[in-house]
Design an enzyme around this catalytic site. Structure first.
Site, PDB file in Angstrom:
ATOM      1  N   ALA A  55      11.823  29.336  -7.918  1.00  0.00           N
ATOM      2  CA  ALA A  55      11.741  30.275  -9.040  1.00  0.00           C
ATOM      3  C   ALA A  55      11.064  29.662 -10.261  1.00  0.00           C
ATOM      4  O   ALA A  55      11.163  30.198 -11.363  1.00  0.00           O
ATOM      5  CB  ALA A  55      13.141  30.741  -9.425  1.00  0.00           C
ATOM      6  N   ILE A 110      14.300  38.894  -1.361  1.00  0.00           N
ATOM      7  CA  ILE A 110      13.404  37.813  -0.951  1.00  0.00           C
ATOM      8  C   ILE A 110      13.089  37.898   0.535  1.00  0.00           C
ATOM      9  O   ILE A 110      11.929  37.857   0.945  1.00  0.00           O
ATOM     10  CB  ILE A 110      14.013  36.441  -1.300  1.00  0.00           C
ATOM     11  CG1 ILE A 110      14.196  36.314  -2.818  1.00  0.00           C
ATOM     12  CG2 ILE A 110      13.124  35.312  -0.772  1.00  0.00           C
ATOM     13  CD1 ILE A 110      15.014  35.112  -3.244  1.00  0.00           C
ATOM     14  N   ALA A 137      17.023  28.920  -0.102  1.00  0.00           N
ATOM     15  CA  ALA A 137      18.156  29.633  -0.684  1.00  0.00           C
ATOM     16  C   ALA A 137      19.070  28.675  -1.456  1.00  0.00           C
ATOM     17  O   ALA A 137      18.886  28.460  -2.646  1.00  0.00           O
ATOM     18  CB  ALA A 137      18.922  30.374   0.413  1.00  0.00           C
ATOM     19  N   ARG A 138      20.042  28.088  -0.772  1.00  0.00           N
ATOM     20  CA  ARG A 138      20.985  27.167  -1.402  1.00  0.00           C
ATOM     21  C   ARG A 138      21.323  26.037  -0.438  1.00  0.00           C
ATOM     22  O   ARG A 138      21.494  26.255   0.762  1.00  0.00           O
ATOM     23  CB  ARG A 138      22.280  27.896  -1.802  1.00  0.00           C
ATOM     24  CG  ARG A 138      22.150  28.771  -3.049  1.00  0.00           C
ATOM     25  CD  ARG A 138      21.947  27.928  -4.290  1.00  0.00           C
ATOM     26  NE  ARG A 138      21.986  28.692  -5.529  1.00  0.00           N
ATOM     27  CZ  ARG A 138      20.929  29.236  -6.104  1.00  0.00           C
ATOM     28  NH1 ARG A 138      19.737  29.121  -5.540  1.00  0.00           N
ATOM     29  NH2 ARG A 138      21.043  29.889  -7.245  1.00  0.00           N
ATOM     30  N   HIS A 166      13.936  22.325  -5.814  1.00  0.00           N
ATOM     31  CA  HIS A 166      14.381  23.683  -6.143  1.00  0.00           C
ATOM     32  C   HIS A 166      13.363  24.394  -7.051  1.00  0.00           C
ATOM     33  O   HIS A 166      13.681  24.856  -8.147  1.00  0.00           O
ATOM     34  CB  HIS A 166      15.752  23.633  -6.829  1.00  0.00           C
ATOM     35  CG  HIS A 166      16.563  24.874  -6.658  1.00  0.00           C
ATOM     36  ND1 HIS A 166      17.931  24.879  -6.626  1.00  0.00           N
ATOM     37  CD2 HIS A 166      16.195  26.169  -6.502  1.00  0.00           C
ATOM     38  CE1 HIS A 166      18.383  26.111  -6.477  1.00  0.00           C
ATOM     39  NE2 HIS A 166      17.333  26.910  -6.394  1.00  0.00           N
ATOM     40  N   ILE A 167      12.136  24.484  -6.556  1.00  0.00           N
ATOM     41  CA  ILE A 167      11.038  25.028  -7.361  1.00  0.00           C
ATOM     42  C   ILE A 167      10.701  26.479  -7.024  1.00  0.00           C
ATOM     43  O   ILE A 167       9.741  27.029  -7.539  1.00  0.00           O
ATOM     44  CB  ILE A 167       9.755  24.173  -7.205  1.00  0.00           C
ATOM     45  CG1 ILE A 167       9.257  24.186  -5.746  1.00  0.00           C
ATOM     46  CG2 ILE A 167       9.998  22.755  -7.693  1.00  0.00           C
ATOM     47  CD1 ILE A 167       7.890  23.539  -5.563  1.00  0.00           C
ATOM     48  N   GLU A 225      21.975  18.187  -6.327  1.00  0.00           N
ATOM     49  CA  GLU A 225      20.800  18.349  -7.184  1.00  0.00           C
ATOM     50  C   GLU A 225      21.196  17.974  -8.611  1.00  0.00           C
ATOM     51  O   GLU A 225      22.191  18.511  -9.114  1.00  0.00           O
ATOM     52  CB  GLU A 225      20.287  19.789  -7.147  1.00  0.00           C
ATOM     53  CG  GLU A 225      19.813  20.231  -5.766  1.00  0.00           C
ATOM     54  CD  GLU A 225      19.426  21.712  -5.692  1.00  0.00           C
ATOM     55  OE1 GLU A 225      19.384  22.372  -6.751  1.00  0.00           O
ATOM     56  OE2 GLU A 225      19.189  22.198  -4.580  1.00  0.00           O
TER      57      GLU A 225
END
Length: 317
Positions: A284, A152, A232-233, A281-282, A262
């Protein structure tokens, strides 16, 4: 007897067809929570997991399990130590969503650079204030600092270099200068990323080493005109430090696709700020990335159960 593959959540037809055409029996799960999987998994040889967590309790119940395929790049929802103890191979799909997440990182940079959230909030109340008084900048010529230059991060770098004429510096202790895209300057000085960059973007996994590794110190190093991007996270960031940096305008703004909790807590004060854009968290969640993740997960399942070397094992497997 056909191998049984548990699907706690549906996968796309590309993945289903790949497995069914090779004789696998796909088991539709009764739910995606831990208790659902514990109930469904004892007779299954493989599992493709999207949002579900693979805990030690799940592995204890999975007496026949041989392979776990994560439907995406991240694997922090899988207890890797437990998987190893139980002899289960863990795979992910690291290239399936890389284009979609890279595009989203660029979107957040553009969104922040035009102060779009504040513009949108104010434009009906005071059109000319929103148009003329909200600070806005270009990406052209700015410095982008990347933390992580994998699938990425490399795509973000290329888009920034060639699409927006940005200078790109990067920190990644697992890469050499020869392994990063041409034009990217690799540095071993983590703090430099925060000191020099106009935009800082995170592209690394959540591990014990990276938990909360962007905190008060890093935000204090950033320019007051700089923006922070995280696709990322949420675990990578000390969110209290991020809130403080934004609320005191120590940094100009942020674009985040992830938070520690989340689904989100509506009472989290970070949602009251006008200099941050947040999405659920969109990264992917595009059609293309989801299709690829389903197919790559299916390929990985088949590789392991066919005795082949898997294409995308999680590090350590």
């Amino acid at each position: 007897m056909a191998y049984k593959i548990l699907l706690p959540q549906e996968i796309m037809k590309e993945g289903r067809e790949y497995l069914e055409s090779r004789g696998y029996e796909l088991i539709t799960g009764s739910g995606m929570e831990e208790e659902d999987i514990i109930r469904d998994i004892p007779d299954c040889d493989g599992i493709i997991v999207r949002l579900s967590k693979m805990s030690d309790r799940v592995f204890e119940a999975a007496k026949k399990l041989k392979v776990v395929a994560r439907h995406g790049a991240g694997y922090d929802t899988v207890d890797l130590d437990s998987a190893k103890r139980h002899g289960v191979t863990v795979l992910n799909a690291p290239v399936a969503n890389s284009m979609s997440v890279a595009e989203l990182a660029i979107f957040y940079m553009l969104h922040c650079s035009r102060n779009f959230k504040l513009v949108e909030e104010k434009m009906l109340e005071d059109y000319y204030w929103a148009k003329l008084r909200t600070p806005k900048v270009e990406l052209d010529g700015k410095t982008l600092g990347l933390v992580g230059v994998g699938n990425i991060g490399s795509r973000v770098a290329i888009k920034a270099l060639h699409g927006f004429n940005m200078k790109v510096i990067a920190y990644d202790p697992y890469k050499t200068q020869q392994q990063v895209p041409e034009g990217v300057e690799l540095t071993n000085d983590f703090d430099r990323i925060f000191k020099e960059s106009d935009f800082v973007s995170l592209h690394c996994p959540a591990t014990t080493e990276t938990f909360d590794f962007v905190s008060e110190k890093q935000f204090s190093l950033m320019k007051p005109t700089a923006y922070f991007i995280n696709t990322a996270r949420g675990k990578l960031v000390d969110e209290k430090a991020l809130y403080h940096a934004l609320s005191t305008h120590s940094i100009a703004g942020a674009g985040v696709d992830v938070l520690k909790k989340e689904p989100f807590d509506p009472a989290d004060p970070i949602f009251t700020l006008s200099n941050i854009v947040i999405a659920p968290h969109i990264g992917a969640a595009t059609k293309e990335a989801t299709d690829r993740a389903s197919l790559h997960s299916a390929i990985g399942i088949d590789e392991v159960l066919s005795g082949k070397k898997p294409s995308w094992p999680v590090p350590g497997f």
